[in-house]
Design an enzyme around this catalytic site. Structure first.
Site, PDB file in Angstrom:
ATOM      1  N   SER A  16      -9.739  24.439  23.764  1.00  0.00           N
ATOM      2  CA  SER A  16      -9.813  23.978  22.364  1.00  0.00           C
ATOM      3  C   SER A  16      -8.926  24.760  21.410  1.00  0.00           C
ATOM      4  O   SER A  16      -9.238  24.882  20.230  1.00  0.00           O
ATOM      5  CB  SER A  16     -11.253  24.021  21.825  1.00  0.00           C
ATOM      6  N   LEU A  17      -7.823  25.325  21.894  1.00  0.00           N
ATOM      7  CA  LEU A  17      -6.923  26.041  20.991  1.00  0.00           C
ATOM      8  C   LEU A  17      -5.958  25.082  20.292  1.00  0.00           C
ATOM      9  O   LEU A  17      -5.274  25.458  19.342  1.00  0.00           O
ATOM     10  CB  LEU A  17      -6.108  27.088  21.766  1.00  0.00           C
ATOM     11  N   GLY A  18      -5.896  23.866  20.774  1.00  0.00           N
ATOM     12  CA  GLY A  18      -4.995  22.891  20.149  1.00  0.00           C
ATOM     13  C   GLY A  18      -3.652  22.791  20.846  1.00  0.00           C
ATOM     14  O   GLY A  18      -2.622  22.649  20.186  1.00  0.00           O
ATOM     15  N   ILE A  21      -1.880  19.601  19.880  1.00  0.00           N
ATOM     16  CA  ILE A  21      -1.229  19.596  18.561  1.00  0.00           C
ATOM     17  C   ILE A  21       0.059  20.405  18.615  1.00  0.00           C
ATOM     18  O   ILE A  21       1.072  20.036  18.013  1.00  0.00           O
ATOM     19  CB  ILE A  21      -2.221  20.085  17.492  1.00  0.00           C
ATOM     20  N   LYS A 189      -7.470  41.534  18.388  1.00  0.00           N
ATOM     21  CA  LYS A 189      -7.331  42.042  19.760  1.00  0.00           C
ATOM     22  C   LYS A 189      -6.311  41.245  20.586  1.00  0.00           C
ATOM     23  O   LYS A 189      -6.416  40.023  20.703  1.00  0.00           O
ATOM     24  CB  LYS A 189      -8.708  41.977  20.461  1.00  0.00           C
ATOM     25  N   CYS A 382     -14.376  -3.002  17.178  1.00  0.00           N
ATOM     26  CA  CYS A 382     -14.822  -3.317  18.528  1.00  0.00           C
ATOM     27  C   CYS A 382     -16.339  -3.548  18.578  1.00  0.00           C
ATOM     28  O   CYS A 382     -16.791  -4.534  18.024  1.00  0.00           O
ATOM     29  CB  CYS A 382     -14.337  -2.266  19.519  1.00  0.00           C
ATOM     30  N   GLN A 386     -18.530  -6.544  16.805  1.00  0.00           N
ATOM     31  CA  GLN A 386     -19.510  -7.367  17.525  1.00  0.00           C
ATOM     32  C   GLN A 386     -20.876  -7.308  16.836  1.00  0.00           C
ATOM     33  O   GLN A 386     -21.587  -8.314  16.747  1.00  0.00           O
ATOM     34  CB  GLN A 386     -19.600  -6.909  18.984  1.00  0.00           C
ATOM     35  N   HIS A 508      -8.655  -2.119  18.417  1.00  0.00           N
ATOM     36  CA  HIS A 508      -8.777  -0.775  17.819  1.00  0.00           C
ATOM     37  C   HIS A 508      -7.526  -0.458  16.989  1.00  0.00           C
ATOM     38  O   HIS A 508      -6.550   0.063  17.536  1.00  0.00           O
ATOM     39  CB  HIS A 508      -8.895   0.275  18.930  1.00  0.00           C
ATOM     40  N   GLU A 510      -7.065   1.906  15.107  1.00  0.00           N
ATOM     41  CA  GLU A 510      -6.869   3.360  15.000  1.00  0.00           C
ATOM     42  C   GLU A 510      -5.865   3.913  16.009  1.00  0.00           C
ATOM     43  O   GLU A 510      -5.313   4.994  15.801  1.00  0.00           O
ATOM     44  CB  GLU A 510      -8.209   4.096  15.118  1.00  0.00           C
TER      45      GLU A 510
HETATM   46  N1  GLN Z   1     -19.087  -2.422  24.490  1.00  0.00           N
HETATM   47  C1  GLN Z   1     -18.255  -3.412  23.880  1.00  0.00           C
HETATM   48  C2  GLN Z   1     -17.454  -4.216  24.894  1.00  0.00           C
HETATM   49  O1  GLN Z   1     -17.304  -3.795  26.007  1.00  0.00           O
HETATM   50  C3  GLN Z   1     -17.339  -2.794  22.832  1.00  0.00           C
HETATM   51  C4  GLN Z   1     -16.374  -1.795  23.385  1.00  0.00           C
HETATM   52  C5  GLN Z   1     -15.791  -0.880  22.341  1.00  0.00           C
HETATM   53  O2  GLN Z   1     -16.345  -0.710  21.261  1.00  0.00           O
HETATM   54  N2  GLN Z   1     -14.687  -0.249  22.647  1.00  0.00           N
HETATM   55  O3  GLN Z   1     -16.972  -5.274  24.591  1.00  0.00           O
END
Ligand code: GLN
Length: 531
Positions: A16-18, A21, A189, A382, A386, A508, A510
């Site tokens: 976890s030192l990165g 990054i 240290k 996702c 749903q 996604h 992100e």
């Molecule tokens: N569990 C859901 C699916 O398989 C959503 C998956 C997720 O959120 N990445 O469709």
């Protein structure tokens, strides 16, 4: 084609030192000097990929365009450098052994005893070189997961030792260690660093560059001492202090000449000091933002790393909106209709997080209902999308028992159901709908205005989908299917246009937000919270 140079990044003392990054920052600085780069991660565990790992074990699972489930460090690589990684950028011990064993069954090694050295190490070396040889990058940066001294990482270190020997001036090893501060003694240290370097030397690797992670500023005398004890040039010992944002790390490394040290070691031309605009502008904007927006992350994993890319996407979007995102984790397992108002108090927007399995999903539904009824801007991702669909079915369409068949296989209203192509799979690993797919947006919809284009491409990781037999009923009642996959008509985006900002995406977003190219959905979501 010029000879590709290889940079190996290892870590010592603690995890976890990165390292991710640091590797991403090195990539960023070399790009700024005009070089082409790629970054890959080699993880010493036996799983083929982290797709089947619990986020508590491993943090978020990142997905590449070509549908590989990978370590979250690949997300850092993309966010810092705008490169697109692929399955070749992510390797595990499991995958290395798998290909060697498959070769053994094919008869590739007939007559031979297959051993860690040379067969496993040769396969590691082949994979380490692969991207350099096939794409001709100037630099291939290879980060090794885990910490020096782990039993698991021994074959990787042996491969690096051999690569360094074979490549000579075309390879460097950068070792990231930790310099702890002992409060009682009032001292920093260096001994753990010395031990960690000895451990590397013991396996035949002399690190060329040391990066010391520290919570306190290190004086030059200390860097000098480390250099002297570890056989490293003083100009090749840099420190990586805690900074207010990870995005400041490249600038800190540039100030200390890490990129120059690397280029010198590899006999590459140094050129001008890069201006690093607009990176600096981003960091400046992030530093000077004062206005705060409070965003609830509605999920079940109370762990920073579990929703890493979502967090980073929100921080990036906030910066471009000249504000700071205060992210508040709300645990859906404790969310009920009785406490939802209190739990969501003060939150200007909600992100309903992705996930798997039933645990915490009823809490998500409570949060979504509250947001829909109180017109709180909400982005469902996702499983989050749903659950938006399930909530709407139950409360607006009056299908009280509606659910996803993932969560209740017996539901009489499977508004979210297993995709047809998923029905034949029994194995869990790598069998989801993974990677980038096109999505066509409905003209005049909210998302169309946000993206400003008709066809988009986004990354997926799911097995279940919106059940199209309910589509008309949803649309009649105001939840619109505004994004569809052109090939299969899978619903990719739902929105309620009568609300301020209420969008759910089956994909996604992100995974595609980077510092220099923040994602339009996150940008617009955060913008909607400012007013
Ligand atoms: N569990 C859901 C699916 O398989 C959503 C998956 C997720 O959120 N990445 O469709």
């Amino acid at each position: 084609m010029a000879q590709t140079k290889y940079i190996f990044v290892t870590g010592g003392v603690v995890s976890s030192l990165g390292k991710g990054i640091i590797s991403a920052s090195i990539g960023n600085l070399l790009q700024a000097r005009g070089y082409s780069i790629t970054i890959q991660k080699f993880d010493p565990y036996i799983n083929i990929d982290p797709g089947t790992l619990n986020p508590y074990e491993h943090g978020e699972c990142y997905v590449t365009v070509d549908g590989m489930e990978t370590d979250l460090d690949l997300g850092h690589y993309e966010r810092f450098t705008d490169i697109q990684t692929t399955r070749a950028n992510s390797l595990t011990t499991g995958r290395i052994y798998q290909s060697v064993i498959e070769g053994e069954r094919r008869g590739d090694y007939l007559g031979k005893t297959i051993q860690v050295v040379p067969h496993i190490t040769d396969e590691i070396k082949r994979r380490m070189r692969f991207l350099g040889e096939t794409h001709g990058y100037d630099f291939v940066i290879t980060e090794i997961g885990g910490t020096i001294g782990d039993i698991e990482s021994a074959p990787f270190l042996e491969a690096i030792r051999q690569m360094k020997w074979e490549l000579g001036q075309n390879a460097v090893c950068i070792h990231l260690t930790y310099v702890p501060y002992l409060k009682a003694a009032g001292e920093l240290k260096t001994k753990p660093t010395q031990h960690s370097v000895k451990e590397l030397q013991r396996v035949g690797i002399q690190p060329d560059i040391l990066i010391l992670r520290t919570e306190h500023h290190l004086e030059q005398a200390l860097l000098h001492k480390v250099a002297a004890f570890c056989n490293v040039d003083e100009s090749c010992v840099v420190q990586s202090e805690d900074l207010p944002s990870i995005y400041e790390v490249p600038l800190n490394m540039l100030r200390q000449g890490l990129d120059v040290a690397i280029l010198k070691k590899l006999n590459m031309s140094i050129g001008e000091v890069p201006a690093l605009q607009p990176w600096r502008q981003f960091v400046e904007r992030q530093r000077s933002a004062t206005h705060e927006v409070h965003i609830g992350l509605i999920g079940k994993y109370d762990l920073q790393d579990a929703y890493k890319s979502i967090r980073e996407s929100l921080h990036q979007a906030a910066t471009y909106n000249d504000c700071k995102a205060k992210l508040v984790f709300v645990n859906t397992e404790q969310l009920t209709m009785h406490n939802v108002a209190e739990q969501l108090q003060g939150l200007q927007g909600l992100v309903i997080c992705p996930g798997f399995g039933e645990r915490g999903t009823e809490g998500k539904i409570q949060a979504i209902r509250y947001a829909r009824e109180h017109d709180i801007p909400t982005l469902g991702i996702c499983l989050g999308m749903q659950m938006m669909v399930v909530e709407f079915a139950r409360d607006v369409l009056g299908l009280t028992n509606a659910n996803s068949t993932e969560l209740n296989p017996q539901t009489s209203h499977p508004v979210i159901d297993l995709m047809a192509e998923q029905k034949s799979f029994t194995a869990k690993g790598g069998t989801m709908r993974l990677g980038a797919y096109e999505c066509e947006l409905l003209e005049g919809s909210h998302v169309h205005a946000i993206y400003g284009q008709r066809v988009i491409s986004e990354r997926h990781r799911h097995r279940y989908e919106f059940n199209n037999s309910y589509r008309e009923e949803f649309e009649r009642h105001g939840m619109m299917c505004v994004g569809c996959n052109p090939a299969g008509q899978l619903v990719e985006i739902v929105e309620i246009p009568t609300l301020r900002w209420f969008i759910g995406t089956q994909f996604h977003p992100e995974y595609q937000s980077t510092v220099l190219h923040p994602h339009p959905l996150f940008l617009d979501f955060v913008k909607s919270l400012k007013c």
